[in-house]
Structure formats: structure tokens, C-alpha cells
Design a protein around this motif. Structure first.
Motif, mmCIF file in Angstrom:
data_model
loop_
_atom_site.group_PDB
_atom_site.id
_atom_site.type_symbol
_atom_site.label_atom_id
_atom_site.label_comp_id
_atom_site.label_asym_id
_atom_site.label_seq_id
_atom_site.Cartn_x
_atom_site.Cartn_y
_atom_site.Cartn_z
ATOM 1 N N ARG A 234 35.303 42.825 53.171
ATOM 2 C CA ARG A 234 36.280 43.610 53.929
ATOM 3 C C ARG A 234 36.743 44.821 53.127
ATOM 4 N N SER B 63 47.941 36.253 47.408
ATOM 5 C CA SER B 63 48.085 34.815 47.173
ATOM 6 C C SER B 63 49.364 34.465 46.420
ATOM 7 N N ARG C 21 44.074 30.083 47.888
ATOM 8 C CA ARG C 21 44.118 31.015 49.026
ATOM 9 C C ARG C 21 42.759 31.657 49.280
ATOM 10 N N PHE C 22 42.031 31.913 48.200
ATOM 11 C CA PHE C 22 40.726 32.579 48.308
ATOM 12 C C PHE C 22 39.657 31.754 47.593
ATOM 13 N N ALA D 95 43.493 40.033 46.104
ATOM 14 C CA ALA D 95 43.475 38.566 46.111
ATOM 15 C C ALA D 95 44.669 38.002 45.358
ATOM 16 N N LEU E 272 34.129 31.228 49.529
ATOM 17 C CA LEU E 272 33.734 31.917 50.750
ATOM 18 C C LEU E 272 34.782 32.915 51.220
ATOM 19 N N GLU E 273 36.055 32.572 51.037
ATOM 20 C CA GLU E 273 37.119 33.501 51.425
ATOM 21 C C GLU E 273 37.152 34.716 50.506
ATOM 22 N N MET E 274 36.872 34.503 49.231
ATOM 23 C CA MET E 274 36.826 35.629 48.299
ATOM 24 C C MET E 274 35.669 36.557 48.650
ATOM 25 N N ARG E 275 34.543 35.970 49.048
ATOM 26 C CA ARG E 275 33.404 36.790 49.466
ATOM 27 C C ARG E 275 33.766 37.612 50.699
ATOM 28 N N ALA E 276 34.438 36.985 51.661
ATOM 29 C CA ALA E 276 34.838 37.699 52.872
ATOM 30 C C ALA E 276 35.816 38.824 52.548
ATOM 31 N N LEU E 277 36.728 38.563 51.610
ATOM 32 C CA LEU E 277 37.670 39.605 51.198
ATOM 33 C C LEU E 277 36.928 40.768 50.564
ATOM 34 N N ASP F 206 35.414 32.094 40.690
ATOM 35 C CA ASP F 206 36.162 31.001 41.311
ATOM 36 C C ASP F 206 36.705 30.053 40.253
#
Length: 236
Positions: free
Chosen positions: A56, A83, A44-45, A79, A48-53, A31
Motif C-alpha cells: 500500500r 500499532s 498488529r502487523f 507500522a 502478511l499484514e506487513m506485506r500488505a502495508l 517479523d
């Protein structure tokens, strides 16, 4: 229990060191790297969003589960692309991640026990992770490392265990696999015909063995227990 051990295949993450602290640091370091080198991606990530990506990407690419490095790189590329960042930065971002991934804090018993074990029998690194033995500084204790990405399948696939035995030059029944994970390590090795050792540390969820069809040959709460057992076998 007494039986001959001609070689040992050894898990790494959560056997020699806890992975959770490493995983948490990786997320923070990545991060911070994105904030410095690709702010649009960091916006954009966020963490927490990077973890979710990442989760996925793991779910959507089961064909790559044996290649953690490729999954990590793919996550970074997506990512950056999604972004509006520079996808050419993926390589440098991966290096920032990988450098931190190989900063580990060993369990207190692990290093001394590993040296004692390696002095007794050849040790083969057999991990689904992507730790680098040389970067971590323990390559001297291992005869070789067999990566799932090199083999094309990950634990608990029997073929990976059997390939390690073949390369080590010993029959599966003469090889002891050592690890913390009930399925990937212990049950997987036992079902492939290897001897198995469960390193059941204090942080194990319940300490109960869940299967009836296979059982670990050995159970210890530390690597020291295994080193002591090997010493006793040699003395006997």
C-alpha cells in the motif's frame, strides 16, 4: 552480432542473484525483529499484514519509487506508529532489514563471469534496488554504482541510463546494459540508445520477447554467455 563495448551497466537483483529468496527472508527476519523489540507492532502487523502495508505504501507514494530505502523506512514508521509502538525504533528495524537484504546467494555462473567481464571493460552497477556492493562483497568488480535515489529517477527512465553513460565517459551506443527485466532493463536501455543484453534465465516466465519496436542486441541464459561473447570479441 559484433559491436564495440566500452563499458557495461549491470542490473543486480535477478541478474546476479535471485531476489525471491532474499525477499522471503527479509519478511521473516523483520517479523522476528518486531516480535522481540516491538510486540505490539508484530501483533498488529504480522507477516502478511506487513506485506500488505508495504504494498500500500508503494502504491500511495509513486513519487518515491526511485528511492526503495525511503519507501522501506516509511513503511516501518507507519507500522510502528499505527500499532502504538515507538517510532524511534524505525532506524534499528531498517538496519535489521538491510543487513538481511544484503545476504544474497549468487547464481552459480555469476561471480566467475562477473570477474571475467570486469577484467575486460568497466562495469557500472545500475539497479532499481538498494543492494550494497561493499556489504555483499563485490564492490571491487565495479567502477561505480549509480543509485536511482541519487539520480532522482529509476529504470526504465532514459535519463538514468544516460547519466550512467555520461559518468562512465562513453557515448550510449558504446555502452551495453545487461539485465533480466524486459522493460526496466532491456527495452529501457534500448530506447535510451544503449546496446542491450537480456539475461534470460530458466526461471523467466515464458522466454518470449514482447516488443517489435526494440530488440535486445544480445540474449544469453547466463552471465557466462556474456563473458564468453566478450572474450570472443577481444580475440577477433
Amino acid at each position: 552480432m559484433s559491436f564495440p563495448v566500452r563499458a557495461i551497466t549491470l542490473d543486480l537483483d535477478d541478474t546476479l542473484w535471485p531476489f525471491a529468496p532474499v525477499g522471503a527472508r527479509i519478511e521473516r527476519v523483520l517479523d522476528e525483529w518486531m516480535r522481540k523489540h516491538s510486540p505490539v507492532t508484530a501483533a498488529r502487523f504480522p507477516l502478511l499484514e506487513m506485506r500488505a502495508l508495504r504494498e500500500r505504501v508503494w502504491r500511495e507514494n509513486p513519487q518515491l519509487w526511485h528511492n526503495i530505502a525511503e519507501l522501506r523506512r516509511l513503511t516501518l514508521e507507519i507500522a510502528l506508529r499505527d500499532s502504538g509502538g515507538d517510532i524511534a525504533l524505525a532506524g534499528a528495524a531498517y538496519e535489521a532489514f538491510y543487513d538481511e537484504r544484503n545476504r544474497v546467494e549468487f547464481y552459480p555462473d555469476a561471480l566467475e563471469a562477473l570477474a571475467r567481464i570486469a577484467a575486460r571493460v568497466p562495469v557500472v552497477a545500475l539497479s532499481n534496488g538498494n543492494a550494497d556492493l561493499a556489504r555483499i562483497g563485490i564492490a571491487r568488480h565495479f567502477a561505480f554504482q549509480l543509485h536511482p535515489r541519487e539520480h532522482g529517477a529509476a529504470k526504465p527512465e532514459a535519463s538514468l541510463f544516460l547519466a550512467a553513460c555520461e559518468r562512465a565517459g562513453h557515448a550510449p551506443g558504446e555502452v551495453l546494459h545487461v539485465g533480466d527485466h524486459v522493460d526496466a532493463d532491456v527495452a529501457g536501455a534500448a530506447r535510451a540508445g544503449l546496446r542491450s543484453c537480456w539475461i534470460r534465465r530458466d526461471d523467466h516466465p515464458d522466454g518470449l520477447w514482447p516488443y517489435e519496436d526494440v530488440q535486445p542486441d544480445l540474449v544469453f541464459d547466463s552471465m557466462t554467455g556474456l563473458a564468453d561473447w566478450l572474450d570472443a570479441q577481444a580475440a577477433a
